[in-house]
Design a protein around this motif. Sequence first.
Motif, PDB file in Angstrom:
ATOM      1  N   LYS B 214       0.719  -1.037  -0.064  1.00 13.75           N
ATOM      2  CA  LYS B 214       0.075   0.114  -0.115  1.00 13.75           C
ATOM      3  C   LYS B 214       0.961   0.906  -0.030  1.00 13.75           C
ATOM      4  O   LYS B 214       2.010   1.463   1.185  1.00 13.75           O
ATOM      5  N   PRO B 215       0.469   2.114  -1.141  1.00 10.60           N
ATOM      6  CA  PRO B 215       1.318   3.124  -0.918  1.00 10.60           C
ATOM      7  C   PRO B 215       1.441   4.227   0.287  1.00 10.60           C
ATOM      8  O   PRO B 215       0.025   4.551   0.318  1.00 10.60           O
ATOM      9  N   VAL B 216       2.368   5.040   0.461  1.00 11.66           N
ATOM     10  CA  VAL B 216       2.553   6.288   2.187  1.00 11.66           C
ATOM     11  C   VAL B 216       2.823   7.212   1.465  1.00 11.66           C
ATOM     12  O   VAL B 216       3.561   7.304   1.161  1.00 11.66           O
ATOM     13  N   VAL B 217       1.869   8.431   1.378  1.00 12.61           N
ATOM     14  CA  VAL B 217       2.274   9.999   1.526  1.00 12.61           C
ATOM     15  C   VAL B 217       2.130  10.470   2.807  1.00 12.61           C
ATOM     16  O   VAL B 217       1.049  10.640   3.524  1.00 12.61           O
ATOM     17  N   VAL B 218       3.076  10.346   3.158  1.00 13.49           N
ATOM     18  CA  VAL B 218       4.118  11.847   4.436  1.00 13.49           C
ATOM     19  C   VAL B 218       3.028  13.061   4.183  1.00 13.49           C
ATOM     20  O   VAL B 218       3.989  13.348   3.056  1.00 13.49           O
ATOM     21  N   VAL B 219       1.705  13.407   4.872  1.00 16.50           N
ATOM     22  CA  VAL B 219       1.833  14.537   4.279  1.00 16.50           C
ATOM     23  C   VAL B 219       1.850  16.131   5.839  1.00 16.50           C
ATOM     24  O   VAL B 219       1.157  15.999   6.847  1.00 16.50           O
ATOM     25  N   GLY B 220       1.335  17.418   5.337  1.00 16.69           N
ATOM     26  CA  GLY B 220       1.209  17.998   6.262  1.00 16.69           C
ATOM     27  C   GLY B 220      -0.219  18.018   6.340  1.00 16.69           C
ATOM     28  O   GLY B 220      -0.640  17.549   6.136  1.00 16.69           O
ATOM     29  N   PHE B 221      -0.450  20.013   7.079  1.00 17.02           N
ATOM     30  CA  PHE B 221      -1.963  20.345   7.838  1.00 17.02           C
ATOM     31  C   PHE B 221      -2.590  20.946   7.087  1.00 17.02           C
ATOM     32  O   PHE B 221      -4.029  21.267   8.059  1.00 17.02           O
ATOM     33  N   GLU B 222      -1.920  21.199   5.825  1.00 15.35           N
ATOM     34  CA  GLU B 222      -2.922  22.573   5.326  1.00 15.35           C
ATOM     35  C   GLU B 222      -3.563  21.920   4.034  1.00 15.35           C
ATOM     36  O   GLU B 222      -3.459  20.226   3.382  1.00 15.35           O
ATOM     37  N   PRO B 223      -4.642  22.018   3.679  1.00 11.68           N
ATOM     38  CA  PRO B 223      -6.104  21.534   2.864  1.00 11.68           C
ATOM     39  C   PRO B 223      -5.235  21.598   1.384  1.00 11.68           C
ATOM     40  O   PRO B 223      -5.282  20.084   1.162  1.00 11.68           O
ATOM     41  N   LEU B 224      -3.645  21.978   1.062  1.00  4.07           N
ATOM     42  CA  LEU B 224      -3.214  21.522   0.158  1.00  4.07           C
ATOM     43  C   LEU B 224      -2.951  20.672  -0.107  1.00  4.07           C
ATOM     44  O   LEU B 224      -2.813  19.828  -0.755  1.00  4.07           O
ATOM     45  N   ASP B 225      -2.582  20.349   0.624  1.00  6.59           N
ATOM     46  CA  ASP B 225      -1.513  19.254   1.298  1.00  6.59           C
ATOM     47  C   ASP B 225      -2.072  18.090   1.397  1.00  6.59           C
ATOM     48  O   ASP B 225      -1.192  16.674   0.935  1.00  6.59           O
ATOM     49  N   ILE B 226      -2.914  18.155   2.195  1.00  9.48           N
ATOM     50  CA  ILE B 226      -4.222  16.901   2.000  1.00  9.48           C
ATOM     51  C   ILE B 226      -4.513  16.625   0.263  1.00  9.48           C
ATOM     52  O   ILE B 226      -4.491  15.379   0.281  1.00  9.48           O
ATOM     53  N   LEU B 227      -5.276  17.414  -0.063  1.00 13.19           N
ATOM     54  CA  LEU B 227      -5.463  16.899  -1.077  1.00 13.19           C
ATOM     55  C   LEU B 227      -4.016  16.283  -2.238  1.00 13.19           C
ATOM     56  O   LEU B 227      -4.415  15.820  -2.965  1.00 13.19           O
ATOM     57  N   GLN B 228      -3.235  17.075  -2.162  1.00  7.25           N
ATOM     58  CA  GLN B 228      -1.830  16.787  -3.076  1.00  7.25           C
ATOM     59  C   GLN B 228      -1.440  15.195  -2.700  1.00  7.25           C
ATOM     60  O   GLN B 228      -1.219  14.694  -3.039  1.00  7.25           O
ATOM     61  N   GLY B 229      -1.565  15.044  -1.113  1.00  4.94           N
ATOM     62  CA  GLY B 229      -1.378  13.521  -1.266  1.00  4.94           C
ATOM     63  C   GLY B 229      -2.244  12.346  -1.000  1.00  4.94           C
ATOM     64  O   GLY B 229      -1.846  11.470  -1.583  1.00  4.94           O
ATOM     65  N   VAL B 230      -3.450  12.914  -1.188  1.00  5.05           N
ATOM     66  CA  VAL B 230      -4.577  12.259  -1.832  1.00  5.05           C
ATOM     67  C   VAL B 230      -4.405  11.765  -3.545  1.00  5.05           C
ATOM     68  O   VAL B 230      -3.874  10.786  -4.065  1.00  5.05           O
ATOM     69  N   HIS B 231      -3.774  12.938  -4.037  1.00  9.80           N
ATOM     70  CA  HIS B 231      -3.260  12.831  -5.323  1.00  9.80           C
ATOM     71  C   HIS B 231      -2.212  11.976  -6.168  1.00  9.80           C
ATOM     72  O   HIS B 231      -1.892  11.188  -6.439  1.00  9.80           O
ATOM     73  N   MET B 232      -0.984  12.291  -4.996  1.00  9.53           N
ATOM     74  CA  MET B 232       0.111  11.489  -5.347  1.00  9.53           C
ATOM     75  C   MET B 232       0.028  10.443  -4.687  1.00  9.53           C
ATOM     76  O   MET B 232       0.404   8.732  -5.729  1.00  9.53           O
ATOM     77  N   ILE B 233      -0.931   9.614  -3.667  1.00  8.53           N
ATOM     78  CA  ILE B 233      -1.228   8.180  -3.117  1.00  8.53           C
ATOM     79  C   ILE B 233      -1.436   7.570  -5.068  1.00  8.53           C
ATOM     80  O   ILE B 233      -1.980   6.084  -5.799  1.00  8.53           O
ATOM     81  N   MET B 234      -3.122   7.858  -5.641  1.00  9.66           N
ATOM     82  CA  MET B 234      -3.543   7.965  -6.799  1.00  9.66           C
ATOM     83  C   MET B 234      -2.925   7.689  -7.863  1.00  9.66           C
ATOM     84  O   MET B 234      -2.783   6.869  -9.119  1.00  9.66           O
ATOM     85  N   GLN B 235      -1.489   8.808  -7.997  1.00  6.89           N
ATOM     86  CA  GLN B 235      -0.438   8.992  -8.740  1.00  6.89           C
ATOM     87  C   GLN B 235       0.249   7.811  -9.097  1.00  6.89           C
ATOM     88  O   GLN B 235       0.140   6.590  -9.959  1.00  6.89           O
ATOM     89  N   GLN B 236       0.262   6.881  -7.893  1.00 12.11           N
ATOM     90  CA  GLN B 236       1.320   6.372  -7.147  1.00 12.11           C
ATOM     91  C   GLN B 236       0.518   4.730  -8.507  1.00 12.11           C
ATOM     92  O   GLN B 236       1.357   3.371  -8.096  1.00 12.11           O
ATOM     93  N   ILE B 237      -0.634   4.743  -7.444  1.00 13.23           N
ATOM     94  CA  ILE B 237      -1.761   3.591  -7.847  1.00 13.23           C
ATOM     95  C   ILE B 237      -1.298   2.963  -9.162  1.00 13.23           C
ATOM     96  O   ILE B 237      -1.275   2.365  -9.785  1.00 13.23           O
ATOM     97  N   GLN B 238      -2.240   4.589 -10.001  1.00  8.22           N
ATOM     98  CA  GLN B 238      -2.492   4.001 -11.360  1.00  8.22           C
ATOM     99  C   GLN B 238      -0.336   3.930 -12.038  1.00  8.22           C
ATOM    100  O   GLN B 238      -0.448   3.504 -12.798  1.00  8.22           O
ATOM    101  N   GLU B 239       0.011   4.567 -11.707  1.00  7.95           N
ATOM    102  CA  GLU B 239       2.054   4.504 -12.037  1.00  7.95           C
ATOM    103  C   GLU B 239       2.603   3.260 -12.038  1.00  7.95           C
ATOM    104  O   GLU B 239       3.532   2.831 -12.652  1.00  7.95           O
ATOM    105  N   GLY B 240       1.746   2.657 -10.858  1.00  9.61           N
ATOM    106  CA  GLY B 240       2.157   0.739  -9.810  1.00  9.61           C
ATOM    107  C   GLY B 240       3.123   1.312  -9.926  1.00  9.61           C
ATOM    108  O   GLY B 240       3.921   0.185  -9.541  1.00  9.61           O
ATOM    109  N   ARG B 241       3.432   2.162  -8.836  1.00 11.55           N
ATOM    110  CA  ARG B 241       4.137   2.696  -7.787  1.00 11.55           C
ATOM    111  C   ARG B 241       3.180   1.545  -6.140  1.00 11.55           C
ATOM    112  O   ARG B 241       2.285   2.461  -6.243  1.00 11.55           O
ATOM    113  N   CYS B 242       4.426   1.746  -6.004  1.00  8.37           N
ATOM    114  CA  CYS B 242       3.766   1.524  -4.278  1.00  8.37           C
ATOM    115  C   CYS B 242       5.616   1.775  -3.835  1.00  8.37           C
ATOM    116  O   CYS B 242       6.313   1.286  -3.300  1.00  8.37           O
TER     117      CYS B 242
END
Lengths: 75, 404
Positions: B214-242
Amino acid sequence: MSTECHDEVCITCSDQLLSLIVTGVDLDASVARGTVDGLATEVGIELIDEVLVGDVLLCHGGVALQRSAPLEVGA
Amino acid sequence: MKFADEFRDADLARALAARIAGEAGDKHWKIMEVCGGHTHTIFKYGIEDLLPSNVELVHGPGCPVCVIPMGRVDDGIAVAHEPGVIFTCFGDLMRVPGSDGSLLDAKAAGADVRMVYSPLDALKIAQQNPDKKVVFYAIGFETTAPSTALTLLRAKAEGIRNLFVFCNHVTIIPPMKAILDSPDLRLDGFLGPGHVSTVVGIRPFEFVTNTYNKPVVVVGFEPLDILQGVHMIMQQIQEGRCEVENQYRRVVHDDGNPKALEVLARVFKLRSHFEWRGLGFISQSALELRDEFADHDAEKVFSVPGVRVADPKACQCGEVLKGVLKPWECKVFGTACTPETPIGTCMVSSEGACAAYYNFGRYSRARDRERVLASGERPAGNGNGTANGAVAERDLRAIPVQTR
Ligand code: SF4
């Protein structure tokens, strides 16, 4: 919510780090003095190397855990 | 981006959310934010409302107050009532219900219970009251434990013998493992805890990628941190990375804070096991004082009852902490259990998922409720057919939509 809490989150038992702008350093006592959101406070600096006036320290439970570049993370 | 305001930019947040929606496709994504601070941000800024309904954020066990079992609260109250004791703790803990009241109730009944911002404040109280026994009730993850460790080191160095720590510090990795081992929950990835990682770094999370894929993205505490983290997880999965990625580089170093880790190792050792609310006993998941600090160990100096207390029947904090149940699916949410009169711990701390839903989530809850009632489908986050997740339609109707 307690009036002592920061930004509606209990700063003490939560997982928050607060930014402190250092205005003074007492190396003998291992503390830095400064302000958090304009309020004067002091924190332990045993865990950070060479703290200087003007540094921004990220603090939790009265102890600095990390240094940040000035004006980052909302300082 | 450099300043916090930029991480709250509404236009950027909407654009990023639209991108997430565009890339989410038909898949139902379930991403757990481990840390209660993230839960708070998600509700404060309405991030769930920005995301498409098939990108679900599951709220994890990283609220320090929420995971304290009732028996440990009772233990603290028992120590607070001992003669000659000044009992100190963080603010939220004072309201956590034990089996017979809270520390606030103990204070009202005459115990000397004081709120502190730091264990170092407890040390000062000990210096000022040499004829008293000052007990600090230590809770929290690796973010908080260094301040307790430094306080004990100072107490030793300064020969202050009347400070005692009732240690309830926990560590973040074992509950993540327990959740990953739980058959209840299917997750696509984790938003890793930003501030715990300030201390431990990002490498301890590699077991999630290596063992559980399962991918893990350590994220900060501002709203864009969270959204970027969600996007990074999706990108990892879509690109076959973990991988374990660090979105919060402006604060978190990959190796954490080695000095803090060294101090933790000097003062604490792992307990063989510790009870977590809702997760049960998890081995090597908490810290206790090393033998060198036995004179400061409240559990060794005072008679602590140590009785395991079952949660109230109505309380479903366990399912909420595991992310199996949404807070509003608990039958007492917003009725018998509110931040003013909490039944469970998740309603006490503002980082708790129930308090976050109660304080910020009324629109989401109303939306979900309406949708569920209209369609008869199972609500989001509760769709795995678990025994505890079965909330009937009549239960949903019984829950008034919060108007506060
Ligand atoms: S509503 Fe109260 S009792 Fe129910 S899960 Fe939340 S905190 Fe626990």
